[in-house]
Scaffold this motif. Sequence first.
Motif, PDB file in Angstrom:
ATOM      1  N   GLU A 265       0.834  -1.195   0.000  1.00 56.34           N
ATOM      2  CA  GLU A 265       0.000   0.000   0.000  1.00 56.34           C
ATOM      3  C   GLU A 265       0.871   1.248   0.000  1.00 56.34           C
ATOM      4  O   GLU A 265       1.920   1.295   0.662  1.00 56.34           O
ATOM      5  CB  GLU A 265      -0.929   0.006   1.222  1.00 56.34           C
ATOM      6  N   VAL A 266       0.445   2.226  -0.708  1.00 59.82           N
ATOM      7  CA  VAL A 266       1.114   3.516  -0.765  1.00 59.82           C
ATOM      8  C   VAL A 266       0.097   4.588  -0.380  1.00 59.82           C
ATOM      9  O   VAL A 266      -1.008   4.626  -0.953  1.00 59.82           O
ATOM     10  CB  VAL A 266       1.687   3.803  -2.173  1.00 59.82           C
ATOM     11  N   PHE A 267       0.454   5.440   0.589  1.00 62.02           N
ATOM     12  CA  PHE A 267      -0.440   6.493   1.063  1.00 62.02           C
ATOM     13  C   PHE A 267      -0.020   7.818   0.436  1.00 62.02           C
ATOM     14  O   PHE A 267       1.170   8.188   0.456  1.00 62.02           O
ATOM     15  CB  PHE A 267      -0.395   6.583   2.594  1.00 62.02           C
ATOM     16  N   TRP A 268      -0.968   8.527  -0.087  1.00 61.21           N
ATOM     17  CA  TRP A 268      -0.723   9.801  -0.743  1.00 61.21           C
ATOM     18  C   TRP A 268      -1.358  10.922   0.095  1.00 61.21           C
ATOM     19  O   TRP A 268      -2.512  10.815   0.512  1.00 61.21           O
ATOM     20  CB  TRP A 268      -1.324   9.818  -2.159  1.00 61.21           C
ATOM     21  N   ASP A 269      -0.587  11.968   0.326  1.00 58.31           N
ATOM     22  CA  ASP A 269      -1.070  13.091   1.144  1.00 58.31           C
ATOM     23  C   ASP A 269      -0.669  14.400   0.473  1.00 58.31           C
ATOM     24  O   ASP A 269       0.147  14.425  -0.480  1.00 58.31           O
ATOM     25  CB  ASP A 269      -0.480  13.011   2.553  1.00 58.31           C
ATOM     26  N   PHE A 270      -1.214  15.466   0.968  1.00 59.05           N
ATOM     27  CA  PHE A 270      -0.859  16.778   0.445  1.00 59.05           C
ATOM     28  C   PHE A 270       0.578  17.126   0.848  1.00 59.05           C
ATOM     29  O   PHE A 270       1.084  16.626   1.857  1.00 59.05           O
ATOM     30  CB  PHE A 270      -1.819  17.848   0.989  1.00 59.05           C
ATOM     31  N   PRO A 271       1.246  17.933   0.049  1.00 59.27           N
ATOM     32  CA  PRO A 271       2.606  18.360   0.433  1.00 59.27           C
ATOM     33  C   PRO A 271       2.600  19.010   1.813  1.00 59.27           C
ATOM     34  O   PRO A 271       1.777  19.888   2.107  1.00 59.27           O
ATOM     35  CB  PRO A 271       2.974  19.368  -0.656  1.00 59.27           C
ATOM     36  N   GLY A 272       3.504  18.563   2.659  1.00 58.64           N
ATOM     37  CA  GLY A 272       3.558  19.076   4.019  1.00 58.64           C
ATOM     38  C   GLY A 272       2.662  18.354   4.985  1.00 58.64           C
ATOM     39  O   GLY A 272       2.750  18.549   6.210  1.00 58.64           O
ATOM     40  N   GLY A 273       1.770  17.535   4.489  1.00 55.84           N
ATOM     41  CA  GLY A 273       0.865  16.776   5.340  1.00 55.84           C
ATOM     42  C   GLY A 273      -0.352  17.569   5.757  1.00 55.84           C
ATOM     43  O   GLY A 273      -0.247  18.719   6.205  1.00 55.84           O
ATOM     44  N   GLY A 274      -1.525  17.050   5.585  1.00 58.54           N
ATOM     45  CA  GLY A 274      -2.768  17.698   5.974  1.00 58.54           C
ATOM     46  C   GLY A 274      -3.207  18.771   4.988  1.00 58.54           C
ATOM     47  O   GLY A 274      -2.535  19.053   3.978  1.00 58.54           O
ATOM     48  N   TYR A 275      -4.316  19.357   5.313  1.00 53.98           N
ATOM     49  CA  TYR A 275      -4.911  20.379   4.443  1.00 53.98           C
ATOM     50  C   TYR A 275      -5.588  21.421   5.334  1.00 53.98           C
ATOM     51  O   TYR A 275      -6.142  21.076   6.406  1.00 53.98           O
ATOM     52  CB  TYR A 275      -5.934  19.737   3.506  1.00 53.98           C
ATOM     53  N   CYS A 276      -5.550  22.678   4.941  1.00 60.39           N
ATOM     54  CA  CYS A 276      -6.143  23.741   5.736  1.00 60.39           C
ATOM     55  C   CYS A 276      -7.084  24.560   4.879  1.00 60.39           C
ATOM     56  O   CYS A 276      -7.004  24.543   3.656  1.00 60.39           O
ATOM     57  CB  CYS A 276      -5.070  24.641   6.367  1.00 60.39           C
ATOM     58  N   CYS A 277      -7.938  25.311   5.544  1.00 63.21           N
ATOM     59  CA  CYS A 277      -8.914  26.139   4.837  1.00 63.21           C
ATOM     60  C   CYS A 277      -8.199  27.251   4.086  1.00 63.21           C
ATOM     61  O   CYS A 277      -7.367  27.975   4.671  1.00 63.21           O
ATOM     62  CB  CYS A 277      -9.898  26.724   5.842  1.00 63.21           C
ATOM     63  N   PRO A 278      -8.476  27.390   2.797  1.00 61.36           N
ATOM     64  CA  PRO A 278      -7.784  28.451   2.052  1.00 61.36           C
ATOM     65  C   PRO A 278      -8.205  29.860   2.480  1.00 61.36           C
ATOM     66  O   PRO A 278      -7.506  30.826   2.177  1.00 61.36           O
ATOM     67  CB  PRO A 278      -8.199  28.164   0.599  1.00 61.36           C
ATOM     68  N   GLU A 279      -9.311  30.018   3.257  1.00 61.26           N
ATOM     69  CA  GLU A 279      -9.781  31.339   3.683  1.00 61.26           C
ATOM     70  C   GLU A 279      -9.161  31.746   5.014  1.00 61.26           C
ATOM     71  O   GLU A 279      -8.515  32.787   5.139  1.00 61.26           O
ATOM     72  CB  GLU A 279     -11.304  31.334   3.783  1.00 61.26           C
ATOM     73  N   CYS A 280      -9.376  30.880   6.047  1.00 59.89           N
ATOM     74  CA  CYS A 280      -8.912  31.246   7.383  1.00 59.89           C
ATOM     75  C   CYS A 280      -7.664  30.515   7.829  1.00 59.89           C
ATOM     76  O   CYS A 280      -7.059  30.849   8.840  1.00 59.89           O
ATOM     77  CB  CYS A 280     -10.028  31.013   8.395  1.00 59.89           C
ATOM     78  N   GLY A 281      -7.270  29.463   7.113  1.00 62.51           N
ATOM     79  CA  GLY A 281      -6.079  28.715   7.477  1.00 62.51           C
ATOM     80  C   GLY A 281      -6.301  27.671   8.532  1.00 62.51           C
ATOM     81  O   GLY A 281      -5.334  27.063   9.015  1.00 62.51           O
ATOM     82  N   GLU A 282      -7.554  27.443   8.951  1.00 61.09           N
ATOM     83  CA  GLU A 282      -7.837  26.424   9.965  1.00 61.09           C
ATOM     84  C   GLU A 282      -7.575  25.031   9.370  1.00 61.09           C
ATOM     85  O   GLU A 282      -8.097  24.691   8.312  1.00 61.09           O
ATOM     86  CB  GLU A 282      -9.291  26.519  10.420  1.00 61.09           C
ATOM     87  N   PRO A 283      -6.740  24.195  10.017  1.00 60.54           N
ATOM     88  CA  PRO A 283      -6.447  22.867   9.455  1.00 60.54           C
ATOM     89  C   PRO A 283      -7.655  21.944   9.500  1.00 60.54           C
ATOM     90  O   PRO A 283      -8.465  22.012  10.436  1.00 60.54           O
ATOM     91  CB  PRO A 283      -5.318  22.358  10.333  1.00 60.54           C
ATOM     92  N   PHE A 284      -7.773  21.125   8.476  1.00 61.98           N
ATOM     93  CA  PHE A 284      -8.813  20.106   8.433  1.00 61.98           C
ATOM     94  C   PHE A 284      -8.439  18.955   9.356  1.00 61.98           C
ATOM     95  O   PHE A 284      -7.256  18.672   9.573  1.00 61.98           O
ATOM     96  CB  PHE A 284      -9.002  19.573   7.018  1.00 61.98           C
ATOM     97  N   THR A 285      -9.447  18.290   9.912  1.00 60.33           N
ATOM     98  CA  THR A 285      -9.190  17.126  10.762  1.00 60.33           C
ATOM     99  C   THR A 285      -9.208  15.867   9.897  1.00 60.33           C
ATOM    100  O   THR A 285      -9.951  15.764   8.920  1.00 60.33           O
ATOM    101  CB  THR A 285     -10.263  16.997  11.849  1.00 60.33           C
ATOM    102  N   PRO A 286      -8.356  14.864  10.221  1.00 58.94           N
ATOM    103  CA  PRO A 286      -8.328  13.623   9.430  1.00 58.94           C
ATOM    104  C   PRO A 286      -9.686  12.931   9.426  1.00 58.94           C
ATOM    105  O   PRO A 286     -10.372  12.878  10.443  1.00 58.94           O
ATOM    106  CB  PRO A 286      -7.265  12.787  10.124  1.00 58.94           C
ATOM    107  N   LEU A 287     -10.057  12.415   8.268  1.00 62.12           N
ATOM    108  CA  LEU A 287     -11.348  11.729   8.099  1.00 62.12           C
ATOM    109  C   LEU A 287     -11.166  10.262   7.703  1.00 62.12           C
ATOM    110  O   LEU A 287     -12.106   9.577   7.415  1.00 62.12           O
ATOM    111  CB  LEU A 287     -12.173  12.473   7.038  1.00 62.12           C
ATOM    112  N   GLY A 288      -9.977   9.782   7.710  1.00 64.36           N
ATOM    113  CA  GLY A 288      -9.733   8.417   7.254  1.00 64.36           C
ATOM    114  C   GLY A 288      -9.101   8.413   5.866  1.00 64.36           C
ATOM    115  O   GLY A 288      -8.676   9.447   5.334  1.00 64.36           O
ATOM    116  N   ASP A 289      -9.026   7.251   5.273  1.00 72.49           N
ATOM    117  CA  ASP A 289      -8.383   7.085   3.967  1.00 72.49           C
ATOM    118  C   ASP A 289      -9.429   6.717   2.910  1.00 72.49           C
ATOM    119  O   ASP A 289     -10.470   6.136   3.215  1.00 72.49           O
ATOM    120  CB  ASP A 289      -7.315   5.985   4.024  1.00 72.49           C
TER     121      ASP A 289
END
Length: 525
Positions: A145-169
Amino acid sequence: MAAVAGVVAGGAGAPSAGGASAEELLARALEVIERQSARIDELARENAELREQNAQLVRVDEELRELVGRQAEQLAEANATIAVLQRIVFGRSSEKSGPSPDSDGDDDAGAGDGGKPGSGKEKQVKRGPGARSGRRDFSGLPRFEVFWDFPGGGYCCPECGEPFTPLGDHWSGERLDWQVVIRVRADCRRRYQRACRCPGPATVTAPGPPAAVGKGLFTNGFIAMLLTERYVAGRSQNSLVTGLARQGAEISPATLAGTCAQAGGLLAPVEAAIAERNRASWHLHADETTWRVFAPGGGGGPAKWWLWVFLGPDTCCFVMDPTRSGQVLARHAGIDQETGQLTADTDGGPRRLVLSTDFYTVYESAGKKADGLVNLYCTAHIRRHFVRAGDANPEQLKYWTQGWLDRIRALYRAHEELAAAWQDAAAAAARQGSQAAAERLEKAYAAWDDAITAIDQARRQQMAAPGLQEPAKKALATLDREWDGIIAHRDYPMISIDNYPDVAVMPRSWPGRGVSAGRGGGQAA
């Protein structure tokens, strides 16, 4: 002449009405007669010369007519050869292709069922999207298995910068990954030192890895892969060298060739055992094909060798030889080259051998000399001659060819039923007999006899009929010459009436039915 008649009537000395004497008139008449006689002689000579010239012209005309006739025959033969060669180069195989759906049955074709001519069962192959009824199963392959993620790990709101919480794969599918890895294996042998005072060596070293080739560069796994790629997949030496270099391993061609030679020496006992078992088989498919090598026996320049294949019930043996003579067959099949007879069996009794071959004279000659040798000739080769005859003169031989293809197709069907009935009868005999199986076998033999009788009657009638085209005569002559090897199939229903099982084991990777064995043909053999 009238003056002569007048002189004779009036007397020799009487004067004529014009005053001229009879002697003068007679002299003049004789002079006229002499001139006319000379003219007649001249005309006779001219007539003789003209007759002679006319005779010469007649002879020249006959010679020209004969020359034109020969040239017409040569032109027809050349056109027939061109038609056959065009069919061979650009057409479909007469043994492996079926008739087109819109044809009226005169196509150069057999039927499906693995390319067997005349089986009567067309194998329709679906193509395009949705052709397969299901996906292939790759569950036997190793999986990771190979896991793919965003550069830097995780993702944040493009408006306020609040990071998204993990939702699974999210599983997005599987793909096949192809990697070729050539690695250096470093072998480290463990060493141990004695802690006690018992007699014996103070230190010991664990045994190293098994090595087929002494202190060679390659592991046993590398050598196995090398032999598989070289001789099973049929890759050339240059292709292997280039492929290894592409993976970062620069290896000399001489090193690979030397490794193959050393490994071949280790496989010699296995080769001898396979050859001995193959030689003792009661039935062999035999064939030969050209095999080009470079510098055979240390000489210079290319040379054409011959690769022979002998396919037994459970073994396949290849023999590479510089010649295509009967000595190769004699050595492998156990035929005494002086007497032409089969050598004795292992128990000392007479030996029998059944050979399925084409019409090469070596096999034919061996069958005529050896008492226990039976020749079974390939029906597909016979069929090919009739197909080529039709290609040579399609306008006049179209229906003639189709008639023969129908007869041969009926023979194939009869043999298929005979083989199935024979197997059924053999299985029934093993379980204390079956009346139904015996009746089926009897009917199958009768159907075979009807099919072969139809062919026999047609060939005899057509060979005796005048005006048959030359390509048709050649095809019938070939059938007549090999007739005994065709009808002999009746006694061996367990054997195919084609000699094409050898095609499945002959090397198929060379272009133009030839291959370069590399430097040193003798070593390659």
